[in-house]
Scaffold this motif. Structure first.
Motif, mmCIF file in Angstrom:
data_model
loop_
_atom_site.group_PDB
_atom_site.id
_atom_site.type_symbol
_atom_site.label_atom_id
_atom_site.label_comp_id
_atom_site.label_asym_id
_atom_site.label_seq_id
_atom_site.Cartn_x
_atom_site.Cartn_y
_atom_site.Cartn_z
ATOM 1 N N MET A 1 -62.504 16.220 0.071
ATOM 2 C CA MET A 1 -63.070 15.874 -1.235
ATOM 3 C C MET A 1 -62.363 16.671 -2.330
ATOM 4 O O MET A 1 -62.295 17.887 -2.250
ATOM 5 C CB MET A 1 -64.565 16.225 -1.246
ATOM 6 N N GLU A 2 -61.812 15.989 -3.299
ATOM 7 C CA GLU A 2 -61.063 16.661 -4.362
ATOM 8 C C GLU A 2 -61.968 16.911 -5.566
ATOM 9 O O GLU A 2 -62.622 15.987 -6.058
ATOM 10 C CB GLU A 2 -59.883 15.784 -4.765
ATOM 11 N N LEU A 3 -61.992 18.153 -6.020
ATOM 12 C CA LEU A 3 -62.790 18.479 -7.200
ATOM 13 C C LEU A 3 -62.001 18.164 -8.463
ATOM 14 O O LEU A 3 -60.770 18.164 -8.460
ATOM 15 C CB LEU A 3 -63.175 19.956 -7.196
ATOM 16 N N ALA A 4 -62.744 17.934 -9.541
ATOM 17 C CA ALA A 4 -62.088 17.650 -10.819
ATOM 18 C C ALA A 4 -61.269 18.853 -11.265
ATOM 19 O O ALA A 4 -61.628 19.999 -10.984
ATOM 20 C CB ALA A 4 -63.134 17.294 -11.872
ATOM 21 N N ARG A 5 -60.186 18.561 -12.002
ATOM 22 C CA ARG A 5 -59.303 19.637 -12.481
ATOM 23 C C ARG A 5 -60.073 20.679 -13.279
ATOM 24 O O ARG A 5 -59.860 21.871 -13.160
ATOM 25 C CB ARG A 5 -58.215 19.025 -13.362
ATOM 26 N N ARG A 6 -61.013 20.193 -14.112
ATOM 27 C CA ARG A 6 -61.704 21.145 -14.981
ATOM 28 C C ARG A 6 -62.529 22.131 -14.164
ATOM 29 O O ARG A 6 -62.703 23.274 -14.559
ATOM 30 C CB ARG A 6 -62.558 20.415 -16.018
ATOM 31 N N VAL A 7 -63.012 21.685 -13.022
ATOM 32 C CA VAL A 7 -63.775 22.593 -12.161
ATOM 33 C C VAL A 7 -62.831 23.523 -11.418
ATOM 34 O O VAL A 7 -63.094 24.719 -11.274
ATOM 35 C CB VAL A 7 -64.663 21.797 -11.189
ATOM 36 N N ARG A 8 -61.692 22.974 -10.990
ATOM 37 C CA ARG A 8 -60.717 23.820 -10.286
ATOM 38 C C ARG A 8 -60.125 24.886 -11.205
ATOM 39 O O ARG A 8 -59.612 25.888 -10.745
ATOM 40 C CB ARG A 8 -59.611 22.946 -9.674
ATOM 41 N N ARG A 9 -60.181 24.632 -12.514
ATOM 42 C CA ARG A 9 -59.612 25.603 -13.464
ATOM 43 C C ARG A 9 -60.537 26.800 -13.710
ATOM 44 O O ARG A 9 -60.130 27.774 -14.335
ATOM 45 C CB ARG A 9 -59.319 24.920 -14.807
ATOM 46 N N ILE A 134 -63.338 26.164 -20.641
ATOM 47 C CA ILE A 134 -62.473 25.544 -19.629
ATOM 48 C C ILE A 134 -63.076 24.225 -19.143
ATOM 49 O O ILE A 134 -62.369 23.219 -19.002
ATOM 50 C CB ILE A 134 -62.250 26.519 -18.451
ATOM 51 N N LEU A 135 -64.381 24.211 -18.917
ATOM 52 C CA LEU A 135 -65.039 22.990 -18.446
ATOM 53 C C LEU A 135 -64.893 21.854 -19.454
ATOM 54 O O LEU A 135 -64.820 20.683 -19.090
ATOM 55 C CB LEU A 135 -66.518 23.244 -18.151
ATOM 56 N N ALA A 136 -64.862 22.205 -20.732
ATOM 57 C CA ALA A 136 -64.699 21.174 -21.767
ATOM 58 C C ALA A 136 -63.214 20.888 -22.022
ATOM 59 O O ALA A 136 -62.879 20.200 -22.985
ATOM 60 C CB ALA A 136 -65.377 21.627 -23.058
#
Ligand SMILES: *Cc1c(COP(=O)(O)O)cnc(C)c1O
Length: 394
Positions: A1-9, A134-136
């Motif tokens: 399962m791939e997490l969204a980039r914003r979460v990975r950041r 970062i999330l935004a």
């Protein structure tokens, strides 16, 4: 399962290893004294608990709350600002109820940042400012603070390129984790900076009531014209020992308040009306319970600072907040010293690096544990540091 980039950041959680060690020690039956987290050890004042109980029995509180907060809560906030800061607020346009101030802080970047926009965040600082940015998909830019300047940023040193791209500027005085305080002169400079660069200042005033020796921290909104460029957030969590209740508010610039309210209508549906009624009881009720709690923390501050100084640590005396921001001894970094205290004294403290790169070189101790636990913590830290000093001398 791939997490969204914003979460990975989101930066990795720096203290996972320390937490693991703390859990492992506890598992082995070691009595670890945890003074790493800032959560009041004293209970919510009784009249506030009673107000919740009464309101919860009234079925009128059981429906969805008004999005912006109940009228009674917003009026109580405006009344409190008038009494406490001599700042007049329009409860209909300049006050918004929040589900804790963290909720407002975390949602603000979604309202004001497009991808790539900058939010200026104090370093060290409360980590939510940067992670919410970062999330935004915004870009947090550290505004360095240092002991030499009393943990106030040098606004003249903010690079022009960052100031130009900035849409938000997060500030927090009295400050977590440094216990730094700001006066109106500094807030005046902040307002001028915000006008010059067209940024919205978000002042997190969570600790305005946790102050000692008669010191009364100001509100940024006391600066004339501040509400053209600023909002201020406050929380009932620390003032009234209500961290678990999740109630806070934002006040100030009406466009920002309305925009944040619009975002929130699409995400949450506000806080339980009975909890807001308890918030009214808190904000309009007697000051004595707050004064008593602050007096307890002040007495504890004095004992703990004296004890840690006797143990050889160079601890500044905070004028506000319930944090001690302690320079680590020579030869340690903040994670290393926290690990040392955990392993050898069974005391958990927060490494400063967790609050930003400029937090390196310090650890944060929170005064929110019972007095007898502090007596024991000081005894253990003293014994450990003395043993190490005598080993070093051999
Ligand atoms: C505790 C804390 C908050 C969060 O308060 P809540 O109202 O409980 O969400 C916000 N800012 C700072 C600096 C804090 O220390």
């Amino acid at each position: 399962m791939e997490l969204a980039r914003r979460v990975r950041r989101i930066p990795p959680y720096l203290f996972a290893e320390l937490d693991r060690r703390r859990a492992a020690l506890a598992q082995r039956g070691v009595d670890v004294i945890n003074i790493a987290i800032g959560d009041p050890d004293l209970p919510t004042p009784g009249h506030i608990v009673e107000a919740l109980a009464r309101a919860a029995r009234d079925p009128a509180t059981h429906t969805y709350p008004p999005y912006e907060g109940t009228r009674a809560f917003r009026e109580a906030v405006a009344g409190w600002y008038a009494r406490r800061f001599d700042v007049a607020l329009d409860p209909d346009h300049e006050v918004l109820a929040l589900i804790g101030s963290k909720e407002g802080l975390a949602h603000l970047p979604w309202v004001f940042l497009d991808p790539g926009d900058v939010a200026l965040v104090s370093d060290p600082g409360y980590p939510v400012y940067a992670t919410a940015t970062i999330l935004a998909e915004g870009e947090p830019r550290a505004v360095p603070m240092s002991a030499e300047r009393g943990w106030l940023p040098d606004l003249g040193a903010v690079p022009e390129e960052a100031a130009r791209r900035a849409k938000l500027f997060f500030l927090n005085y009295p400050n977590n984790p440094t216990a730094g305080v700001a006066d109106l002169g500094f807030f005046q400079e902040v307002v001028e900076f915000a006008r010059r660069w067209d940024v919205l200042v978000v002042h997190d005033n969570t600790y305005s009531e946790i102050a000692y020796d008669g010191y009364r921290p100001p509100s940024l909104l006391q600066v004339p014209g501040a509400r053209d460029v600023a909002i201020e957030l406050h929380s009932l969590s620390k003032t009234y020992c209500m961290t678990g209740w999740r109630l806070g508010f934002a006040v100030g610039n009406r466009h920002a308040i309305r925009a944040l309210g619009t975002l929130k209508t699409n995400i949450d549906s506000g806080q339980f009306v009975a909890i807001q009624a308890a918030g009214v009881a808190a904000l309009t009720g007697p000051d004595a319970p707050v004064r008593e709690r602050v007096a307890r923390w002040q007495a504890r501050r004095d004992t703990v600072v004296a004890g840690l100084r006797r143990a050889g640590l160079d601890v500044p005396l905070p004028r506000a907040t319930f944090y001690l921001w302690v320079p680590v001894p020579l030869g340690f970094d903040s994670v290393g010293f926290a690990a040392d205290l955990l392993e050898h004294a069974g005391v958990a403290v927060a490494p400063g690096i967790g609050y930003g790169t400029r937090g390196e070189g310090h650890v944060r101790l929170s005064l929110t544990a019972p007095d007898d636990r502090f007596a024991e913590a000081i005894r253990r830290i003293g014994a450990h540091l003395e043993a190490r000093a005598s080993r070093a001398a051999q």
